[in-house]
Scaffold this motif. Structure first.
Motif, PDB file in Angstrom:
ATOM      1  N   GLU A  10       3.969   0.670   1.092  1.00 27.19           N
ATOM      2  CA  GLU A  10       3.917  -0.250   2.225  1.00 27.19           C
ATOM      3  C   GLU A  10       3.803   0.490   3.558  1.00 27.19           C
ATOM      4  O   GLU A  10       4.382   1.552   3.741  1.00 27.19           O
ATOM      5  CB  GLU A  10       5.151  -1.146   2.228  1.00 27.19           C
ATOM      6  N   ASP A  12       3.946  -0.238   7.859  1.00 24.87           N
ATOM      7  CA  ASP A  12       4.325  -1.140   8.937  1.00 24.87           C
ATOM      8  C   ASP A  12       3.191  -1.179   9.952  1.00 24.87           C
ATOM      9  O   ASP A  12       2.721  -0.123  10.389  1.00 24.87           O
ATOM     10  CB  ASP A  12       5.608  -0.628   9.599  1.00 24.87           C
ATOM     11  N   THR A  66      -0.948  -3.003  -8.639  1.00 21.52           N
ATOM     12  CA  THR A  66       0.326  -2.887  -7.935  1.00 21.52           C
ATOM     13  C   THR A  66       1.472  -3.298  -8.842  1.00 21.52           C
ATOM     14  O   THR A  66       1.287  -4.025  -9.813  1.00 21.52           O
ATOM     15  CB  THR A  66       0.378  -3.795  -6.686  1.00 21.52           C
ATOM     16  N   LEU A  70       5.561  -5.623  -5.126  1.00 23.19           N
ATOM     17  CA  LEU A  70       4.578  -5.523  -4.056  1.00 23.19           C
ATOM     18  C   LEU A  70       3.548  -6.646  -4.170  1.00 23.19           C
ATOM     19  O   LEU A  70       3.120  -7.214  -3.166  1.00 23.19           O
ATOM     20  CB  LEU A  70       3.892  -4.158  -4.070  1.00 23.19           C
ATOM     21  N   ALA A  73       5.229  -9.716  -2.789  1.00 23.50           N
ATOM     22  CA  ALA A  73       5.309  -9.645  -1.327  1.00 23.50           C
ATOM     23  C   ALA A  73       3.946  -9.919  -0.694  1.00 23.50           C
ATOM     24  O   ALA A  73       3.855 -10.562   0.360  1.00 23.50           O
ATOM     25  CB  ALA A  73       5.829  -8.280  -0.899  1.00 23.50           C
ATOM     26  N   THR A  74       2.878  -9.456  -1.333  1.00 23.00           N
ATOM     27  CA  THR A  74       1.526  -9.701  -0.836  1.00 23.00           C
ATOM     28  C   THR A  74       1.212 -11.189  -0.857  1.00 23.00           C
ATOM     29  O   THR A  74       0.687 -11.740   0.115  1.00 23.00           O
ATOM     30  CB  THR A  74       0.499  -8.922  -1.680  1.00 23.00           C
ATOM     31  N   HIS A  84      -0.250  -8.066   4.068  1.00 22.41           N
ATOM     32  CA  HIS A  84       0.582  -6.932   3.691  1.00 22.41           C
ATOM     33  C   HIS A  84      -0.290  -5.686   3.760  1.00 22.41           C
ATOM     34  O   HIS A  84      -1.431  -5.693   3.290  1.00 22.41           O
ATOM     35  CB  HIS A  84       1.106  -7.154   2.272  1.00 22.41           C
ATOM     36  N   ALA A  86      -0.712  -1.355   3.197  1.00 18.71           N
ATOM     37  CA  ALA A  86      -0.197  -0.247   2.394  1.00 18.71           C
ATOM     38  C   ALA A  86      -1.074   0.982   2.580  1.00 18.71           C
ATOM     39  O   ALA A  86      -2.201   0.895   3.069  1.00 18.71           O
ATOM     40  CB  ALA A  86      -0.164  -0.636   0.914  1.00 18.71           C
ATOM     41  N   SER A  87      -0.525   2.100   2.172  1.00 20.32           N
ATOM     42  CA  SER A  87      -1.293   3.319   2.048  1.00 20.32           C
ATOM     43  C   SER A  87      -1.595   3.457   0.561  1.00 20.32           C
ATOM     44  O   SER A  87      -0.691   3.390  -0.274  1.00 20.32           O
ATOM     45  CB  SER A  87      -0.479   4.515   2.545  1.00 20.32           C
ATOM     46  N   TYR A  88      -2.864   3.616   0.223  1.00 18.13           N
ATOM     47  CA  TYR A  88      -3.287   3.693  -1.174  1.00 18.13           C
ATOM     48  C   TYR A  88      -4.234   4.880  -1.298  1.00 18.13           C
ATOM     49  O   TYR A  88      -5.293   4.901  -0.678  1.00 18.13           O
ATOM     50  CB  TYR A  88      -3.970   2.384  -1.565  1.00 18.13           C
ATOM     51  N   LEU A  95      -3.816  -5.512   1.641  1.00 21.28           N
ATOM     52  CA  LEU A  95      -3.495  -6.084   0.334  1.00 21.28           C
ATOM     53  C   LEU A  95      -3.728  -7.586   0.359  1.00 21.28           C
ATOM     54  O   LEU A  95      -3.213  -8.291   1.224  1.00 21.28           O
ATOM     55  CB  LEU A  95      -2.045  -5.781  -0.033  1.00 21.28           C
TER      56      LEU A  95
END
Length: 133
Positions: A10, A12, A66, A70, A73-74, A84, A86-88, A95
């Motif tokens: 995740e 911010d 995921t 997560l 949450a998405t 949402h 994220a770093s992927y 997301l």
């Protein structure tokens, strides 16, 4: 056998570069939307640029994209008009619920990113590629 990719971590929106909320920004896809559950792209506001992909979190074959928390949450963020982040694999990812993308879903995701960084969606544009990889 395909090596397992790292799980998204995740991010911010307040940790993103300030220019995303201060200038006109274009998200450009590096591949067609029919690429699959992950559409590589980038956010550009000259002279700045960051890698930014669209990631459909419900794809489960050959392995889940995921983890369940997560993914939940998405879906919750999306239901409330948010996105949402994220770093992927070292790249920013938007997301999004689902398993693939169409133009409407891409536009909605980028518009929600604009709101997340405090910008008006009017300041964001989307450039899509057509076709299969």
């Amino acid at each position: 056998m395909t090596p397992r990719q790292a799980q998204p971590v995740e991010v911010d929106p307040f940790d993103l570069p300030d220019w995303l909320g201060e200038r006109d920004v274009v998200w450009s896809s590096d591949a067609g939307l029919r690429t699959g559950h992950r559409v590589p792209g980038r956010l550009v506001s000259a002279p700045d640029e960051i890698a930014c992909d669209l990631l459909a979190v419900d794809e489960a074959y050959p392995q889940p994209v995921t983890a369940t928390p997560l993914r939940s949450a998405t879906h919750q963020a999306w239901r409330h008009g948010q996105i949402h982040l994220a770093s992927y694999d070292g790249r920013l990812a938007l997301l999004v619920p689902g398993t693939s993308f169409d133009a409407d879903r891409a536009l909605e995701a980028v518009g929600r990113l604009a709101k997340a960084v405090g910008a008006s969606p009017v300041r964001y544009a989307v450039q899509l590629r057509v076709g299969h990889p």
